[in-house]
Enzyme design. Structure first.
Site, PDB file in Angstrom:
ATOM      1  N   TYR A 144       3.720  -1.169  12.226  1.00 33.91           N
ATOM      2  CA  TYR A 144       4.190  -0.702  10.924  1.00 33.91           C
ATOM      3  C   TYR A 144       3.177   0.272  10.358  1.00 33.91           C
ATOM      4  CZ  TYR A 144       5.606  -0.929   5.984  1.00 33.91           C
ATOM      5  OH  TYR A 144       6.009  -0.634   4.699  1.00 33.91           O
ATOM      6  N   ASP A 239      -4.127   3.499  13.046  1.00 36.16           N
ATOM      7  CA  ASP A 239      -3.788   2.989  11.724  1.00 36.16           C
ATOM      8  C   ASP A 239      -4.623   1.733  11.492  1.00 36.16           C
ATOM      9  OD1 ASP A 239      -2.784   1.770   9.495  1.00 36.16           O
ATOM     10  OD2 ASP A 239      -0.674   2.168   9.962  1.00 36.16           O
ATOM     11  N   LYS A 267      -5.603  -0.767   1.938  1.00 32.75           N
ATOM     12  CA  LYS A 267      -5.925  -2.176   1.651  1.00 32.75           C
ATOM     13  C   LYS A 267      -7.390  -2.412   1.235  1.00 32.75           C
ATOM     14  CE  LYS A 267      -1.725  -3.724   3.643  1.00 32.75           C
ATOM     15  NZ  LYS A 267      -0.956  -3.437   4.823  1.00 32.75           N
TER      16      LYS A 267
HETATM   17  C1  LIG Z   1       0.205  -2.254   4.796  1.00 34.65           C
HETATM   18  C2  LIG Z   1       0.200  -1.269   5.918  1.00 34.65           C
HETATM   19  C3  LIG Z   1       0.581   0.069   5.734  1.00 34.65           C
HETATM   20  C4  LIG Z   1       1.207   0.558   4.466  1.00 34.65           C
HETATM   21  O1  LIG Z   1       0.347   0.513   3.391  1.00 34.65           O
HETATM   22  P1  LIG Z   1       0.993   0.529   1.902  1.00 34.65           P
HETATM   23  O2  LIG Z   1      -0.218   0.612   1.020  1.00 34.65           O
HETATM   24  O3  LIG Z   1       1.737  -0.756   1.779  1.00 34.65           O
HETATM   25  O4  LIG Z   1       1.860   1.709   1.818  1.00 34.65           O
HETATM   26  C5  LIG Z   1       0.412   0.940   6.778  1.00 34.65           C
HETATM   27  N1  LIG Z   1      -0.075   0.524   7.957  1.00 34.65           N
HETATM   28  C6  LIG Z   1      -0.427  -0.751   8.174  1.00 34.65           C
HETATM   29  C7  LIG Z   1      -0.990  -1.147   9.499  1.00 34.65           C
HETATM   30  C8  LIG Z   1      -0.276  -1.699   7.172  1.00 34.65           C
HETATM   31  O5  LIG Z   1      -0.565  -2.978   7.413  1.00 34.65           O
END
Ligand SMILES: *Cc1c(COP(=O)(O)O)cnc(C)c1O
Length: 432
Positions: A144, A239, A267
């Site tokens: 994701y 990511d 995060k």
């Molecule tokens: C949470 C997450 C996102 C998206 O971040 P948001 O601040 O919710 O838009 C993207 N990549 C990974 C791996 C994530 O866990």
């Protein structure tokens, strides 16, 4: 457990907010029942509006590695707020957080702040395309990267061809350049790249998958992808929105010794406030406006409150012993829960990297999205609700990571292990 006030608020919420929530997994659809409305949190605990307290392993989905309302972070935000909440002009705080990030993650030479992980992923992909002047991208099933149009692709079985959108509202035109492959399948990547390598702008992946439970990369997977990207001039994007500053101060790339061209963060670097960032090789990053032709902007980007929360969080994380403490606590927790599951006689497969972990309700092994989906989600739902009644808050879905924070005590961990025996029994025996 009395949750009357939460139920009332959920009913009200549905009158004004779609589904009563501002992000779908919060609605508890995957486990049934109604969400708990949270009033406050401190350290390892969250408290709902009915006054129930829970040991929290969600940690706002990852950011709160120091625990909730860490006094130093709260004080930093208060200090920042007194000076105004946003100027739309550069500040010293942005320079400071950028410096901390580039020092922690050597592959990041330049970094740009945004307001969410989604925004960072979207911008990094635009940048990779602008830099390479290519259109196609490779992602992995079950990874994701936020709700970016072109990434909302769930590939059909072994689909190495054009992507099919996973959400209504995403025209097929937007995903026709997206190729989604099974995680941990280097052979599949080799096959696609050997044929279409010259057309591929980037390969984007979570170096440890954290959005289909927790799935570590298999030996050689990241290294193999790195080699292919270098060979074909493809931009490698890690990511690290979850793994950055979570599995090590330098992220998963420092843990596995694999260097991406671009990294996406979010995060933890916002300390609980809305932040995302993307950064990497100077030469690539210099393609962004105002230096280059790839446009990217944001009214609240580099927001001083968020920068302060991030700076304070990273300063605490950079102290010695932080990651050893997290590792030890999480190891004790996952081993204790595993032993409890074995004693009860329920098949589970547990994974963990540092302080992120997952218990899959199946025998395993779980190595990709297809195998993750074999989990017994009904068993998970019963486990979840039993743990909740015991005062322990896990994610309301089998396919999310659990997070330990520095605020979790040995007693929290022992209490969780003890309760998990009940949870596993309920999961196995089909009692609620
Ligand atoms: C949470 C997450 C996102 C998206 O971040 P948001 O601040 O919710 O838009 C993207 N990549 C990974 C791996 C994530 O866990």
């Amino acid at each position: 457990m009395e949750t009357k006030r939460s139920q009332e608020l959920f009913a009200q919420a549905q009158r004004y907010i779609p589904g009563g929530v501002n992000s779908p997994v919060r609605a508890f659809r995957a486990v049934g029942g109604h969400p708990l409305f949270i009033q406050r949190a401190a350290g390892s605990r969250i408290y709902d509006v009915d006054g129930n307290g829970y040991i929290d392993y969600v940690g706002s989905w990852g950011p709160l590695i120091l625990g909730h309302a860490h006094p130093q972070v709260v004080a930093a935000i208060q200090r920042a707020a007194r000076n105004g909440s946003s100027y739309g002009a550069p500040t010293e705080l942005e320079v400071e957080l950028a410096r901390l990030i580039t020092e922690a993650v050597p592959s990041i030479e330049l970094v740009r702040m945004v307001n969410s992980g989604t925004e960072a992923a979207m911008s990094a992909i635009r940048l990779a395309r602008g830099y390479t002047r290519r259109s196609k991208i490779i992602k992995f099933d079950g990874c994701y990267h936020g709700h970016v149009d072109g990434l909302l692709v769930q590939a059909g079985s072994g689909a190495t061809t054009f992507g099919i959108p996973d959400s209504l509202g995403v025209p097929e035109d937007y995903t026709r350049n997206t190729i989604s492959l099974p995680y941990n399948d280097l052979g599949a990547v080799e096959e696609v790249v050997s044929k279409q390598g010259e057309e591929i702008a980037c390969i984007i992946l979570e170096p440890i998958a954290g959005n289909m439970g927790v799935i570590p990369p298999q030996e050689g997977f990241l290294q193999g992808i790195r080699r292919l990207c270098s060979e074909y001039g493809i931009v490698l994007i890690f990511d690290e929105v979850i793994t950055g500053f979570r599995v090590a101060y330098g992220g998963a790339q420092s843990l596995y010794g694999v260097t991406p061209d671009l990294t996406i963060l979010g995060k933890i670097i916002g300390g609980g406030l809305p932040v995302g960032a993307f950064g990497g090789k100077r030469e690539i990053m210099e393609t962004i406006a105002p230096l280059g032709g790839v446009y990217q902007a944001g009214t609240l980007s580099g927001n001083p409150l968020a920068m302060m929360a991030g700076i304070e969080t990273l300063k605490i994380l950079s102290q010695e012993e932080t990651y050893r403490k997290l590792e030890e606590g999480a190891q004790r927790l996952t081993e204790g829960m595993k032993a409890a599951a074995e004693k009860v006689g329920i098949p589970t497969f547990s994974t963990r990297v540092g302080s992120c972990f997952c218990t899959f309700f199946q025998e395993g092994p779980v190595t990709d999205y297809a195998s993750a989906k074999r989990s017994d989600t009904q068993q998970y739902a019963r486990f979840f609700h039993t743990m909740l009644a015991e005062g322990i808050y896990f994610a309301p879905s089998q396919f999310e990571a659990g997070f330990l924070s520095l605020a979790h005590s040995s007693e929290d961990i022992e209490q969780t292990i003890a309760a998990s025996t009940k949870g596993f029994k309920a999961a196995l025996e089909g009692t609620p």
